[in-house]
Design a protein around this motif. Structure first.
Motif, PDB file in Angstrom:
ATOM      1  N   ARG A  25       0.817  -1.210   0.000  1.00 21.75           N
ATOM      2  CA  ARG A  25       0.000   0.000   0.000  1.00 21.75           C
ATOM      3  C   ARG A  25       0.853   1.264   0.000  1.00 21.75           C
ATOM      4  NH1 ARG A  25      -4.825   0.665   4.333  1.00 21.75           N
ATOM      5  NH2 ARG A  25      -5.199  -1.448   3.523  1.00 21.75           N
ATOM      6  N   GLN A  26       0.544   2.156  -0.944  1.00 25.22           N
ATOM      7  CA  GLN A  26       1.237   3.434  -1.078  1.00 25.22           C
ATOM      8  C   GLN A  26       0.313   4.625  -0.831  1.00 25.22           C
ATOM      9  OE1 GLN A  26       4.768   3.540  -1.998  1.00 25.22           O
ATOM     10  NE2 GLN A  26       4.367   1.446  -1.291  1.00 25.22           N
ATOM     11  N   TYR A  27      -0.984   4.421  -0.972  1.00 31.18           N
ATOM     12  CA  TYR A  27      -1.940   5.520  -0.872  1.00 31.18           C
ATOM     13  C   TYR A  27      -3.003   5.206   0.175  1.00 31.18           C
ATOM     14  CZ  TYR A  27       0.196   6.476  -5.398  1.00 31.18           C
ATOM     15  OH  TYR A  27       1.099   6.696  -6.407  1.00 31.18           O
ATOM     16  N   GLU A  28      -3.136   6.098   1.132  1.00 37.39           N
ATOM     17  CA  GLU A  28      -4.171   5.955   2.145  1.00 37.39           C
ATOM     18  C   GLU A  28      -5.392   6.783   1.741  1.00 37.39           C
ATOM     19  OE1 GLU A  28      -4.069   3.891   4.554  1.00 37.39           O
ATOM     20  OE2 GLU A  28      -1.966   3.293   4.457  1.00 37.39           O
ATOM     21  N   MET A  29      -6.327   6.926   2.650  1.00 31.97           N
ATOM     22  CA  MET A  29      -7.544   7.670   2.357  1.00 31.97           C
ATOM     23  C   MET A  29      -7.198   9.138   2.107  1.00 31.97           C
ATOM     24  SD  MET A  29     -11.165   7.746   4.425  1.00 31.97           S
ATOM     25  CE  MET A  29     -10.484   8.457   5.917  1.00 31.97           C
TER      26      MET A  29
END
Length: 418
Positions: A230-234
């Motif tokens: 995962r590289q992008y959160e909310m």
């Protein structure tokens, strides 16, 4: 885990909610001014109707195949979208609304994510009669891939698919075309095709240094996302970076006065939207273009941007600078089909920094703009106009196939006779 819920053929499905007799029939939704297809049911896709295809090219299907044509009803679609989000919030509070028909759902900490999403999909269908597909994975990009699989094989997956193991990741990426990867786009697709990259799996086998050279750090992050890292959160919603008002004319026009009146109207509408959100802009861009589908006509398109001396949301000022921009690009002899005004570089209205060497009209125009907005809000849009706007003309979008606003307007709601 992250889930992506996506409305299947969303605009077309919204039209069918209140017209069950249209199910299993080819249906398309047209863009503003009934220009081209922006949504197609599965049956319409089977006829070979492509996204963005002009209406005049598919009109014959109305007689030959019973094609149903609807004008875009964005008020209705927006309301249905909000209702979907309300149902989603019953199952998870961490939601990122990505577009009118897509939302990311962050399921970290929730048990049995697949069962939860199957229940959610059932509730959306039961409550709104809206078909959706849901993909679940460790990352946003991989959730997009899972969603495509769920949509492609609805019977096998029951429209919900979860990628939760290295074996599933490899199988999905080897099946998934590179052109469909979220963020690739036409420019990168053509480039990677030349390197023999045809699937998402091929992309993930490329060295990080190569991807960094081709796409920057963005390409490396995309690779990691596809492999489940995962590289992008909310993402928290940010204010708009620009406001645009663009329209297609009823027919090609070559008169300067007509086009200037339209540009003035669009600039005034942009200014109204700025005042509505309490902002001012620093840049005004005007563009004009001919009809690219009329191959017998000479083609021309151009745009020009002007930097304002001081931030403004005055209809008078924005209209004045829009005229200066139009004068820089207008060429007599072409038949123009579309024009638009785009304003950008926003600052809060109460935080304006003004030039010491230029006259600032904002304070002078502010009371007038406030009075104009109050009158128009009370009596109807465009009751009070600028002198440069056509006093007799109230622009109305061509929507010959518009459905009622079933869920947002009382007088257009369904009436049942018992």
């Amino acid at each position: 885990m992250i889930a992506l819920i996506d409305g299947n053929n969303f605009y077309a499905s919204c039209e069918r909610i209140f017209r069950p007799d249209w199910r299993d029939k080819p249906l398309i939704v047209l863009s503003n001014n009934d220009g081209c297809a922006i949504a197609r049911s599965y049956e319409a896709k089977a006829l070979g109707i492509t996204m963005g295809e002009p209406y005049f090219k598919v009109k014959q299907f109305e007689k030959t195949h019973g094609l149903i044509v609807r004008s875009a009803n964005f008020v209705l679609y927006g309301d249905i979208s909000n209702r979907v989000v309300q149902i989603v919030r019953r199952y998870c509070n961490d939601i990122e609304v990505y577009s009118i028909d897509e939302s990311f759902i962050f399921l970290d900490g929730y048990s049995e994510p697949e069962w939860r999403m199957r229940e959610l999909r059932e509730q959306v269908f039961r409550g709104l009669d809206l078909p959706t597909s849901i993909g679940i994975a460790e990352t946003k990009t991989l959730a997009k891939v899972a969603n495509k699989i769920a949509k492609k094989y609805p019977k096998k997956t029951r429209a919900v698919y979860m990628i939760d193991s290295p074996a599933k990741i490899e199988a999905a990426l080897k099946w998934f075309p590179i052109e469909d990867v979220w963020g690739i786009g036409r420019r990168y697709y053509d480039r990677f095709q030349r390197y023999g990259v045809h699937t998402a799996w091929d992309f993930t086998q490329l060295p990080d240094d190569f991807l960094r050279d081709e796409m920057g750090i963005y390409g490396v992050r995309m690779k990691k996302e596809l492999l489940g890292d995962r590289q992008y959160e909310m993402t928290i919603s940010e204010p708009k970076k620009n406001i645009a008002t663009t329209r297609t004319f009823d027919k090609p026009r070559d008169e300067y006065n007509y086009i200037w009146e339209r540009v003035s109207t669009y600039a005034s509408e942009c200014a109204r939207k700025l005042r509505e959100q309490g902002s001012c802009c620093r840049h005004v861009q005007v563009f004009i273009t001919t009809d690219r589908y009329r191959l017998t006509d000479a083609q021309y398109a151009n745009a020009f941007t002007i930097t304002l001396p001081n931030p403004s949301n005055s209809s008078i000022e924005l209209s004045t600078y829009a005229k200066k921009a139009l004068d820089r690009i207008f060429i007599q002899g072409f038949r123009y089909r579309k024009a638009g005004v785009i304003v950008g570089s926003f600052v809060p209205e109460n935080e304006r920094l003004v030039s010491l060497f230029d006259i600032d009209y904002h304070e002078k125009h502010a009371p007038l703009m406030t009075a104009m907005d109050r009158i128009n809000n009370r009596l109807g849009t465009h009751k009070v106009k600028l002198a440069s706007m056509d006093i007799q003309k109230t622009w109305k979008m061509e929507q010959k196939h518009l459905s009622p606003k079933y869920s947002t307007t009382f007088h257009e709601s369904i009436i049942l006779k018992a």
